[in-house]
Design a protein around this motif. Sequence first.
Motif, PDB file in Angstrom:
ATOM      1  N   SER A   2      -6.145 -18.186   0.133  1.00 42.88           N
ATOM      2  CA  SER A   2      -5.110 -17.729  -0.806  1.00 42.88           C
ATOM      3  C   SER A   2      -4.881 -16.224  -0.676  1.00 42.88           C
ATOM      4  CB  SER A   2      -5.467 -18.088  -2.252  1.00 42.88           C
ATOM      5  OG  SER A   2      -6.568 -17.350  -2.680  1.00 42.88           O
ATOM      6  N   ASP A   3      -5.920 -15.504  -0.217  1.00 42.08           N
ATOM      7  CA  ASP A   3      -5.729 -14.068   0.017  1.00 42.08           C
ATOM      8  C   ASP A   3      -4.720 -13.832   1.140  1.00 42.08           C
ATOM      9  OD1 ASP A   3      -7.459 -13.357  -1.949  1.00 42.08           O
ATOM     10  OD2 ASP A   3      -9.165 -12.971  -0.638  1.00 42.08           O
ATOM     11  N   GLU A   5      -2.407 -15.869   2.061  1.00 39.83           N
ATOM     12  CA  GLU A   5      -1.102 -16.275   1.540  1.00 39.83           C
ATOM     13  C   GLU A   5      -0.504 -15.170   0.661  1.00 39.83           C
ATOM     14  OE1 GLU A   5      -1.517 -20.139  -0.102  1.00 39.83           O
ATOM     15  OE2 GLU A   5       0.658 -20.444  -0.296  1.00 39.83           O
ATOM     16  N   GLN A   6      -1.380 -14.577  -0.123  1.00 47.82           N
ATOM     17  CA  GLN A   6      -0.959 -13.482  -1.007  1.00 47.82           C
ATOM     18  C   GLN A   6      -0.426 -12.306  -0.187  1.00 47.82           C
ATOM     19  OE1 GLN A   6      -1.386 -13.792  -4.304  1.00 47.82           O
ATOM     20  NE2 GLN A   6      -0.945 -11.760  -5.083  1.00 47.82           N
ATOM     21  N   LYS A   9       2.943 -13.159   1.243  1.00 47.17           N
ATOM     22  CA  LYS A   9       3.972 -13.218   0.197  1.00 47.17           C
ATOM     23  C   LYS A   9       4.387 -11.824  -0.265  1.00 47.17           C
ATOM     24  CE  LYS A   9       5.013 -15.695  -4.102  1.00 47.17           C
ATOM     25  NZ  LYS A   9       4.482 -16.567  -5.163  1.00 47.17           N
ATOM     26  N   TYR A  10       3.397 -10.985  -0.546  1.00 46.95           N
ATOM     27  CA  TYR A  10       3.719  -9.691  -1.145  1.00 46.95           C
ATOM     28  C   TYR A  10       3.486  -8.496  -0.220  1.00 46.95           C
ATOM     29  CZ  TYR A  10       3.787 -12.474  -5.393  1.00 46.95           C
ATOM     30  OH  TYR A  10       4.074 -13.429  -6.329  1.00 46.95           O
ATOM     31  N   HIS A  15       5.152  -1.715  -0.725  1.00 44.92           N
ATOM     32  CA  HIS A  15       5.733  -1.143  -1.949  1.00 44.92           C
ATOM     33  C   HIS A  15       6.167  -2.210  -2.937  1.00 44.92           C
ATOM     34  CE1 HIS A  15       5.451   2.770  -0.174  1.00 44.92           C
ATOM     35  NE2 HIS A  15       6.194   2.390   0.840  1.00 44.92           N
ATOM     36  N   PRO A  17       5.536  -4.459  -5.984  1.00 43.86           N
ATOM     37  CA  PRO A  17       4.580  -4.205  -7.063  1.00 43.86           C
ATOM     38  C   PRO A  17       3.303  -5.042  -6.977  1.00 43.86           C
ATOM     39  CG  PRO A  17       6.796  -4.451  -7.933  1.00 43.86           C
ATOM     40  CD  PRO A  17       6.875  -4.783  -6.480  1.00 43.86           C
ATOM     41  N   LYS A  18       3.400  -6.218  -6.353  1.00 43.29           N
ATOM     42  CA  LYS A  18       2.213  -7.060  -6.252  1.00 43.29           C
ATOM     43  C   LYS A  18       1.537  -6.958  -4.894  1.00 43.29           C
ATOM     44  CE  LYS A  18       3.630 -10.537  -9.626  1.00 43.29           C
ATOM     45  NZ  LYS A  18       3.987 -11.953  -9.833  1.00 43.29           N
ATOM     46  N   TRP A  20      -0.719  -5.389  -1.761  1.00 40.32           N
ATOM     47  CA  TRP A  20      -1.961  -4.629  -1.637  1.00 40.32           C
ATOM     48  C   TRP A  20      -1.566  -3.258  -1.128  1.00 40.32           C
ATOM     49  CZ3 TRP A  20      -6.517  -7.831   0.830  1.00 40.32           C
ATOM     50  CH2 TRP A  20      -6.757  -8.965   0.029  1.00 40.32           C
ATOM     51  N   LEU A 126       1.463  -1.873   8.192  1.00 41.04           N
ATOM     52  CA  LEU A 126       2.293  -2.385   7.098  1.00 41.04           C
ATOM     53  C   LEU A 126       2.575  -3.867   7.331  1.00 41.04           C
ATOM     54  CD1 LEU A 126       5.442  -0.730   5.615  1.00 41.04           C
ATOM     55  CD2 LEU A 126       5.641  -3.013   6.546  1.00 41.04           C
ATOM     56  N   PRO A 128       5.211  -6.533   5.668  1.00 41.84           N
ATOM     57  CA  PRO A 128       6.300  -6.641   4.691  1.00 41.84           C
ATOM     58  C   PRO A 128       6.036  -7.747   3.678  1.00 41.84           C
ATOM     59  CG  PRO A 128       7.106  -6.818   6.952  1.00 41.84           C
ATOM     60  CD  PRO A 128       5.627  -6.945   7.009  1.00 41.84           C
ATOM     61  N   ALA A 129       6.724  -7.670   2.563  1.00 39.94           N
ATOM     62  CA  ALA A 129       6.667  -8.751   1.571  1.00 39.94           C
ATOM     63  C   ALA A 129       7.698  -9.809   1.974  1.00 39.94           C
ATOM     64  CB  ALA A 129       6.979  -8.196   0.187  1.00 39.94           C
ATOM     65  N   TRP A 130       7.220 -11.046   2.157  1.00 34.90           N
ATOM     66  CA  TRP A 130       8.127 -12.101   2.620  1.00 34.90           C
ATOM     67  C   TRP A 130       8.611 -12.981   1.477  1.00 34.90           C
ATOM     68  CZ3 TRP A 130       9.967 -11.975   7.487  1.00 34.90           C
ATOM     69  CH2 TRP A 130       9.301 -11.155   8.401  1.00 34.90           C
ATOM     70  N   ARG A 133      12.116 -14.468   1.174  1.00 35.45           N
ATOM     71  CA  ARG A 133      12.695 -14.528   2.516  1.00 35.45           C
ATOM     72  C   ARG A 133      12.211 -15.737   3.289  1.00 35.45           C
ATOM     73  NH1 ARG A 133      13.588  -9.875   0.801  1.00 35.45           N
ATOM     74  NH2 ARG A 133      15.270  -8.616   1.694  1.00 35.45           N
TER      75      ARG A 133
END
Lengths: 182, 292
Positions: A2-3, A5-6, A9-10, A15, A17-18, A20, A126, A128-130, A133
């Motif tokens: 789940s980490d 996946e997290q 996702k984010y 940048h 907010p959720k 790392w 970096l 990106p947050a997906w 998307r």
Amino acid sequence: MSDVEQVIKYGIRSHHPKAWNLAIMPAYATPRPSARDGKIPPLSPQNIRDLVEFLMREQGRSADGAAAARGAGLFAGAGGCYDCHAVDGKGDAAIGAPNLTDGITLYGDGGRESLFMSIAYGRQGLCPAWVGRISPAGIREAALFVHSLSHPNSLARPQAPAANSASAAAAAAAAAAAAASG
Amino acid sequence: MALGNITQVSSRRSFMLMGCGALLGLLMAGYSLFTARGTSTLVVPPEDVALVNQQPISRLDYLQQLQTLYGVDLRHATATQRRTVLDDMIREELFVQRGKELDVASTDPDVRAAMVNSVEQEIAADATTAQPTETQLHAYYAAHRARYASEGIMSVRDYVFPLSESQGAAEAAEALRANIPTPALLARWHGVDSGKAADEEFYFAVKIHLGGALFEAASTLPDGAASVPIVGSDAIHVLYMFKNKKPVPFDFDAARDRVLNDLRNDAIGHLRTGDEAFLRKRANVLIADDVR
């Protein structure tokens, strides 16, 4: 799992907010090494060379003893390295600070020149947050793929994500790279 | 009988039945519209743990919250822990939805700042999730090659002479071109080391320590060279260069990470500018006369 996946996702340092928003390796050969922390001072070329010798020594490689001793002082003092990489130099995965004593380098060949480059000019991977998307199923696919890279026996290793095509594959690649740098 | 003989055609009966049908249709449509049963789902998708007025609560966020609050995964969480986390997340969702109804963004500066930040990040995400090709990276590197160089390093000394010793400073500069500086040599013309420059420094540090004008003069000096006397407001300066290692351009491989970062940042800036221009263009902005 789940980490991972997290992360996909984010993101990492995305940048979101959720995300790392992990520590960023300062660029010590610049007037303001860290954009976040104005208290981190620049270092001189000799300071950086001393730190390199210290790292070489900590990795069990041949090093200039006097320079390494000066580097140890910088590591635990003015350089502020201990703040992220811990006093023993073994790093802190929770904030993305790698272990500096195991000889595993994420950038360059681990030689003096590449260590100097990392300290002098900084690093910041970096992911990106997906979220929004890629579909949740696509994020799960990418996470499974990334997880399988480091746990080859945990499941039948899938092909690179296909169901959500290019985006999921790109996410997997970015997450794998970011996970490595984290 | 109100409907009359069913076997006979009756205009009145036809109108009554048509009216009843229309009324029934309107009632059904109104009920469906206001309860929205037709568009709702009673099944929680596998990637979520709950739906609150059809708004999903992400399973991933729920698991993360369990981990953050109790340090456990779903299998090891107690029923109370699960319930507490879920209740908190449902409460948050309810309050967010209520916040939208109340339009709190119009009055709460924190909400406004958060929304501005979110929209900026959303715009930036278009750039960060687009992986440039190697060709694009090479093209960017070629177009901005001057950015990708090492920081120069120099060992320089700043010797200062009294403003009254202009002739002496010129002689000292001449002497320094032929000799390594020593206190005795400097003392002949009442010169001293200002102490502003250290043994070996990056260019940016020298610039900070000596100031822009002296740094510019120093950066052109080769190893073992002395500058011409430079008259300052406080003294006459003569710079002596022990070692000047000028910036060295990085090749593409060495610069690749920075190139990628810079290209992304440029793309983000471009997208933000474009989006803001679009928003301004489509907006109807009225400005009071007295602040125009």
